[in-house]
Design a protein around this motif. Structure first.
Motif, PDB file in Angstrom:
ATOM      1  N   LEU A   7       0.835  -1.189   0.000  1.00  0.00           N
ATOM      2  CA  LEU A   7       0.000   0.000   0.000  1.00  0.00           C
ATOM      3  C   LEU A   7       0.879   1.252   0.000  1.00  0.00           C
ATOM      4  CD1 LEU A   7      -2.809  -0.853   2.592  1.00  0.00           C
ATOM      5  CD2 LEU A   7      -3.042  -0.686   0.117  1.00  0.00           C
ATOM      6  N   PRO A   8       0.571   2.232  -0.835  1.00  0.00           N
ATOM      7  CA  PRO A   8       1.331   3.479  -0.789  1.00  0.00           C
ATOM      8  C   PRO A   8       1.090   4.218   0.517  1.00  0.00           C
ATOM      9  CG  PRO A   8      -0.555   3.667  -2.264  1.00  0.00           C
ATOM     10  CD  PRO A   8      -0.462   2.226  -1.870  1.00  0.00           C
ATOM     11  N   ALA A   9       1.961   5.192   0.800  1.00  0.00           N
ATOM     12  CA  ALA A   9       1.913   5.884   2.089  1.00  0.00           C
ATOM     13  C   ALA A   9       0.570   6.559   2.325  1.00  0.00           C
ATOM     14  CB  ALA A   9       3.046   6.899   2.157  1.00  0.00           C
ATOM     15  N   LEU A  10       0.011   7.213   1.303  1.00  0.00           N
ATOM     16  CA  LEU A  10      -1.265   7.894   1.472  1.00  0.00           C
ATOM     17  C   LEU A  10      -2.378   6.904   1.790  1.00  0.00           C
ATOM     18  CD1 LEU A  10      -2.898  10.482   1.418  1.00  0.00           C
ATOM     19  CD2 LEU A  10      -3.147  10.207  -1.070  1.00  0.00           C
ATOM     20  N   ALA A  11      -2.365   5.754   1.137  1.00  0.00           N
ATOM     21  CA  ALA A  11      -3.380   4.737   1.416  1.00  0.00           C
ATOM     22  C   ALA A  11      -3.253   4.200   2.833  1.00  0.00           C
ATOM     23  CB  ALA A  11      -3.258   3.604   0.401  1.00  0.00           C
ATOM     24  N   VAL A  12      -2.021   4.078   3.322  1.00  0.00           N
ATOM     25  CA  VAL A  12      -1.812   3.621   4.693  1.00  0.00           C
ATOM     26  C   VAL A  12      -2.377   4.636   5.683  1.00  0.00           C
ATOM     27  CG1 VAL A  12      -0.067   3.122   6.438  1.00  0.00           C
ATOM     28  CG2 VAL A  12       0.194   2.217   4.132  1.00  0.00           C
ATOM     29  N   LEU A  13      -2.136   5.910   5.436  1.00  0.00           N
ATOM     30  CA  LEU A  13      -2.677   6.945   6.320  1.00  0.00           C
ATOM     31  C   LEU A  13      -4.201   6.939   6.312  1.00  0.00           C
ATOM     32  CD1 LEU A  13      -0.276   9.951   5.591  1.00  0.00           C
ATOM     33  CD2 LEU A  13      -0.269   8.421   7.562  1.00  0.00           C
ATOM     34  N   ARG A  14      -4.774   6.757   5.122  1.00  0.00           N
ATOM     35  CA  ARG A  14      -6.240   6.685   5.029  1.00  0.00           C
ATOM     36  C   ARG A  14      -6.767   5.460   5.766  1.00  0.00           C
ATOM     37  NH1 ARG A  14      -7.665   6.915  -1.143  1.00  0.00           N
ATOM     38  NH2 ARG A  14      -9.698   6.404  -0.247  1.00  0.00           N
ATOM     39  N   LEU A  15      -6.060   4.347   5.671  1.00  0.00           N
ATOM     40  CA  LEU A  15      -6.472   3.132   6.370  1.00  0.00           C
ATOM     41  C   LEU A  15      -6.416   3.331   7.877  1.00  0.00           C
ATOM     42  CD1 LEU A  15      -7.238   0.141   6.437  1.00  0.00           C
ATOM     43  CD2 LEU A  15      -4.813  -0.411   6.173  1.00  0.00           C
ATOM     44  N   HIS A  16      -5.350   3.960   8.363  1.00  0.00           N
ATOM     45  CA  HIS A  16      -5.242   4.233   9.791  1.00  0.00           C
ATOM     46  C   HIS A  16      -6.372   5.148  10.263  1.00  0.00           C
ATOM     47  CE1 HIS A  16      -0.619   3.327   9.876  1.00  0.00           C
ATOM     48  NE2 HIS A  16      -1.361   2.256   9.654  1.00  0.00           N
ATOM     49  N   LEU A  17      -6.668   6.179   9.465  1.00  0.00           N
ATOM     50  CA  LEU A  17      -7.751   7.089   9.822  1.00  0.00           C
ATOM     51  C   LEU A  17      -9.088   6.358   9.839  1.00  0.00           C
ATOM     52  CD1 LEU A  17      -8.535   9.984  10.501  1.00  0.00           C
ATOM     53  CD2 LEU A  17      -8.736  10.443   8.057  1.00  0.00           C
ATOM     54  N   ALA A  18      -9.291   5.459   8.881  1.00  0.00           N
ATOM     55  CA  ALA A  18     -10.522   4.676   8.849  1.00  0.00           C
ATOM     56  C   ALA A  18     -10.644   3.797  10.087  1.00  0.00           C
ATOM     57  CB  ALA A  18     -10.561   3.818   7.580  1.00  0.00           C
ATOM     58  N   CYS A  19      -9.528   3.197  10.523  1.00  0.00           N
ATOM     59  CA  CYS A  19      -9.546   2.368  11.734  1.00  0.00           C
ATOM     60  C   CYS A  19      -9.969   3.194  12.938  1.00  0.00           C
ATOM     61  CB  CYS A  19      -8.162   1.763  11.971  1.00  0.00           C
ATOM     62  SG  CYS A  19      -7.688   0.464  10.818  1.00  0.00           S
ATOM     63  N   GLY A  20      -9.354   4.374  13.085  1.00  0.00           N
ATOM     64  CA  GLY A  20      -9.677   5.215  14.224  1.00  0.00           C
ATOM     65  C   GLY A  20     -11.113   5.695  14.197  1.00  0.00           C
ATOM     66  N   LEU A  21     -11.588   6.136  13.037  1.00  0.00           N
ATOM     67  CA  LEU A  21     -12.961   6.629  12.932  1.00  0.00           C
ATOM     68  C   LEU A  21     -13.977   5.511  13.157  1.00  0.00           C
ATOM     69  CD1 LEU A  21     -12.642   9.013   9.849  1.00  0.00           C
ATOM     70  CD2 LEU A  21     -13.119   9.675  12.213  1.00  0.00           C
ATOM     71  N   ALA A  22     -13.684   4.323  12.633  1.00  0.00           N
ATOM     72  CA  ALA A  22     -14.607   3.200  12.807  1.00  0.00           C
ATOM     73  C   ALA A  22     -14.720   2.804  14.274  1.00  0.00           C
ATOM     74  CB  ALA A  22     -14.156   2.013  11.970  1.00  0.00           C
ATOM     75  N   LEU A  23     -13.623   2.931  15.017  1.00  0.00           N
ATOM     76  CA  LEU A  23     -13.647   2.551  16.425  1.00  0.00           C
ATOM     77  C   LEU A  23     -14.273   3.634  17.299  1.00  0.00           C
ATOM     78  CD1 LEU A  23     -12.763   0.617  18.731  1.00  0.00           C
ATOM     79  CD2 LEU A  23     -10.611   1.903  18.809  1.00  0.00           C
ATOM     80  N   LEU A  24     -13.907   4.887  17.076  1.00  0.00           N
ATOM     81  CA  LEU A  24     -14.255   5.968  17.998  1.00  0.00           C
ATOM     82  C   LEU A  24     -15.507   6.736  17.614  1.00  0.00           C
ATOM     83  CD1 LEU A  24     -10.665   7.392  18.599  1.00  0.00           C
ATOM     84  CD2 LEU A  24     -11.930   5.761  20.011  1.00  0.00           C
ATOM     85  N   THR A  25     -16.023   6.529  16.393  1.00  0.00           N
ATOM     86  CA  THR A  25     -17.226   7.232  15.962  1.00  0.00           C
ATOM     87  C   THR A  25     -18.135   6.260  15.215  1.00  0.00           C
ATOM     88  OG1 THR A  25     -16.506   7.931  13.750  1.00  0.00           O
ATOM     89  CG2 THR A  25     -15.771   9.281  15.616  1.00  0.00           C
TER      90      THR A  25
END
Length: 290
Positions: A7-25
């Protein structure tokens, strides 16, 4: 090499953000996920979500949740809604956005305190029912936050907004300290997914939370320049340190309770930590603004 590794760096950042948003919101995150994580006709299962690697963005997401709470609080008060009603509506918006995830953890941990053994406490936390301890804890938590928000709603300038944002940032940063200092109480669930906690994302999370706190407290203090000059308001040092000390006390208390009652942390413990820290931080801001 796995699909995750390429995964490119931008996709990794988006994946991390998705993980956090899915858990906390409860916000939809499918649009953030790389194609390999969305499923579809491909029968190959998607790679595991890197929940532990995503913790760097959790304080930022908490700040976003706090910003929504603050916006509702300030806007309702500006249209002449009574402070108490505005505070209730702001907290209702926050609860809907987070899905009451953290409040569920608080109720479960409070109910578990009535168990006599570690095994019984963990069993109680699995139970979907809520008891008298959990109900009392929720009433107190909502009452403290509503009272603090009502006091902050009538303050001048950006006080209410900044207080809500910082409570969200410090609450989500505080929850990361527990898995860094305690072992998992279970071998499954969120506790196991975060163990061992990656050090680099943890450092980024705490550093960003600290930088945001210092910056926002500077903005918060601009509302009280005249009071500082006349000696009628706490000094800038106490203003900056007070919410941080409140958050630290909340973490220490939750870590002690988790170790004594459960022998470690669970997902419910982390959720309870967020609520406790938010209560302490908002109450501290309300006291400073009084």
């Amino acid at each position: 090499m796995t699909r995750r590794a390429v995964l490119p760096a931008l996709a990794v950042l988006r994946l991390h953000l998705a993980c956090g948003l899915a858990l906390l919101t409860r916000l939809p995150v499918d649009w953030l996920l790389p194609a390999s994580y969305r499923g579809g006709a491909d029968t190959q299962p998607p790679p595991p979500w890197p929940l532990g690697r995503s913790i760097w963005c959790w304080p930022l997401i908490g700040g976003g949740v706090g910003a929504v709470t603050g916006c509702v609080l300030v806007l309702l008060h500006r249209v002449h809604m009574p402070p108490l009603v505005a505070a209730c509506m702001a907290l209702a918006a926050q609860t809907l956005l987070s899905g009451a995830l953290h409040e569920d953890g608080l109720a479960d941990m409070a109910d578990a305190a009535g168990g006599r053994t570690r095994e019984r406490r963990l069993e109680i936390m699995r139970d979907s029912h809520i008891g008298s301890f959990g109900t009392s804890a929720l009433c107190l938590a909502f009452g403290i936050r509503v009272a603090a928000l009502a006091a902050l709603a009538v303050q001048p300038g950006k006080v209410g907004m900044i207080s809500c944002i910082l409570a969200g940032v410090l609450g989500r940063a505080a929850m990361l300290v527990l898995p860094a200092r305690l072992p998992p109480a279970r071998t499954d669930g969120l506790a196991r997914a975060l163990s061992p906690l990656p050090r680099a994302p943890l450092g980024v999370a705490l550093a960003s939370a600290g930088a945001l706190t210092l910056w926002l407290m500077t903005l918060w203090g601009e509302n009280w320049t005249k009071e500082w000059a006349t000696g009628t308001h706490p000094t800038a040092l106490s203003l900056t340190l007070a919410p941080i000390i409140a958050a630290c006390l909340g973490v220490i208390g939750m870590a002690w309770a988790a170790r004594r009652l459960l022998g470690g942390y669970t997902g419910d413990v982390l959720g309870a930590c967020v609520v406790v820290v938010e209560c302490l931080v908002l109450a501290t801001f309300a006291a400073l603004a009084a």
